[in-house]
Design a protein around this motif. Sequence first.
Motif, PDB file in Angstrom:
ATOM      1  N   ILE A  13       1.080  -1.261   0.067  1.00  0.00           N
ATOM      2  CA  ILE A  13       0.108  -0.256   0.417  1.00  0.00           C
ATOM      3  C   ILE A  13       0.644   1.307  -0.002  1.00  0.00           C
ATOM      4  CG2 ILE A  13      -2.150   1.406   1.427  1.00  0.00           C
ATOM      5  CD1 ILE A  13      -2.759  -1.128   2.580  1.00  0.00           C
ATOM      6  N   ILE A  14       0.427   1.967  -0.890  1.00  0.00           N
ATOM      7  CA  ILE A  14       0.846   3.571  -1.207  1.00  0.00           C
ATOM      8  C   ILE A  14       0.156   4.764  -0.208  1.00  0.00           C
ATOM      9  CG2 ILE A  14       2.777   2.797  -2.497  1.00  0.00           C
ATOM     10  CD1 ILE A  14       1.126   4.743  -4.370  1.00  0.00           C
ATOM     11  N   PRO A  15       0.771   5.883   0.741  1.00  0.00           N
ATOM     12  CA  PRO A  15      -0.426   6.318   0.664  1.00  0.00           C
ATOM     13  C   PRO A  15      -0.887   7.684  -0.095  1.00  0.00           C
ATOM     14  CG  PRO A  15       1.988   7.219   1.437  1.00  0.00           C
ATOM     15  CD  PRO A  15       2.123   6.045   0.407  1.00  0.00           C
ATOM     16  N   ASN A  16      -1.858   8.184  -1.011  1.00  0.00           N
ATOM     17  CA  ASN A  16      -2.897   9.336  -1.651  1.00  0.00           C
ATOM     18  C   ASN A  16      -1.807   9.873  -2.202  1.00  0.00           C
ATOM     19  OD1 ASN A  16      -4.025  10.459  -3.329  1.00  0.00           O
ATOM     20  ND2 ASN A  16      -6.237   8.899  -2.683  1.00  0.00           N
ATOM     21  N   VAL A  70     -10.036   2.003   2.750  1.00  0.00           N
ATOM     22  CA  VAL A  70     -10.422   2.285   1.394  1.00  0.00           C
ATOM     23  C   VAL A  70      -9.208   2.732   0.635  1.00  0.00           C
ATOM     24  CG1 VAL A  70     -11.643   2.851  -0.027  1.00  0.00           C
ATOM     25  CG2 VAL A  70     -12.379   3.362   2.467  1.00  0.00           C
ATOM     26  N   VAL A  71      -9.017   1.686  -0.183  1.00  0.00           N
ATOM     27  CA  VAL A  71      -7.955   1.934  -1.485  1.00  0.00           C
ATOM     28  C   VAL A  71      -8.539   1.653  -2.492  1.00  0.00           C
ATOM     29  CG1 VAL A  71      -5.949   1.309   0.553  1.00  0.00           C
ATOM     30  CG2 VAL A  71      -7.082  -1.063  -1.187  1.00  0.00           C
ATOM     31  N   ILE A  89      -7.044   5.947  -0.906  1.00  0.00           N
ATOM     32  CA  ILE A  89      -8.252   6.300  -0.981  1.00  0.00           C
ATOM     33  C   ILE A  89      -8.414   7.297   0.593  1.00  0.00           C
ATOM     34  CG2 ILE A  89     -10.780   6.929  -1.494  1.00  0.00           C
ATOM     35  CD1 ILE A  89     -10.154   4.125  -3.741  1.00  0.00           C
ATOM     36  N   ALA A  90      -9.131   6.671   1.801  1.00  0.00           N
ATOM     37  CA  ALA A  90      -9.415   7.179   2.473  1.00  0.00           C
ATOM     38  C   ALA A  90      -9.274   6.334   4.158  1.00  0.00           C
ATOM     39  CB  ALA A  90     -10.709   6.407   3.136  1.00  0.00           C
TER      40      ALA A  90
END
Length: 324
Positions: free
Chosen positions: A28-31, A61-62, A73-74
């Motif tokens: 996972i990466i940050p938005n 939420v991704v 996303i959130a």
Amino acid sequence: MAFSLFGIGKDHSGDTKNKVVEIKVDQIIPNRYQPRKVFDQDAIRKLAQTIDEHGLLQPIVVREYESAKYEIIAGERRYRAVKLLNWDTVPAIVEKMSDKETASLALIENLQRSQLSSVEEAQAYRQLMDLNHLTQAALAKGMGKSQSFVANKLRLLKLIKPVQTAILDHRISERHGRAMLDLDEKQQREMLMRVVNERLTVRQTEDEVARTLGRPLPSELAKQRAEKKRQELADLEGMPAEEPTTEETVESSKQAQPKKKKTSKRRKKSATSKQSAKATDARLALNTIKKSIKLATDNGFTITTHEKDDDDTYQLVIEIPKKQ
């Protein structure tokens, strides 16, 4: 999780939509469009402690932007907290969204749920307008804000980057920044140094900006207004009672009366004068309150008032929704 502003998140389908799945944290990466530039590390640590004790109650939420690679996303604060806890996986909901939708949703989610700084909020409004080709009026309507509120926030983006950064870092306040808006770039740099080094208050900053621009000092104007108000009240207190209007009344007033009665009449006239002044003071107080309400509404607050005038009192009920 549904997001309806500007039609974001509608009509997407997929097997994993709205299902909670476990995703490896290192996938996972940050938005990339996260409007928050500064995260409170103490708050993240406290959140991590809460999650460690009670678990993650709300999944992040991704979206899958590449095979087995996900973008938030959130829920970036929750993501940062589980990383502190060294979790291998995190519960998540996978949404199918375009780059534009992902960016817009991240901005909206933060504007609605996070305490962004004024500069971050202004940047988020600007990005939303650019991404979705919105006018200030359309954005304000979509966000439930007044157009003047959005316009005032966007004005902060006219400040030079060092001033914006100082607001982001809480070295100066939003009001300090607003005081500098009429200065050119060089003047803003010089004023920023003075505000930080001399620890100027907002009023002192406004005065120094006025001196730089050759304008009347706001502090002096405020004193003049206060003095004028005091003088108006003093004049009201000193108003004479009404003079007799008929010859008979005038004649009778000339007749010798016991001193005690004359004193009583004078006192009565004085009381009448003071009552008139007090009634006028009450109207002045009411008008002052109304001006404060107008100032608040001009700055984007939604306020409803109900006014009633009966024989003895003015009644003004003010309703301010907690969620603005």
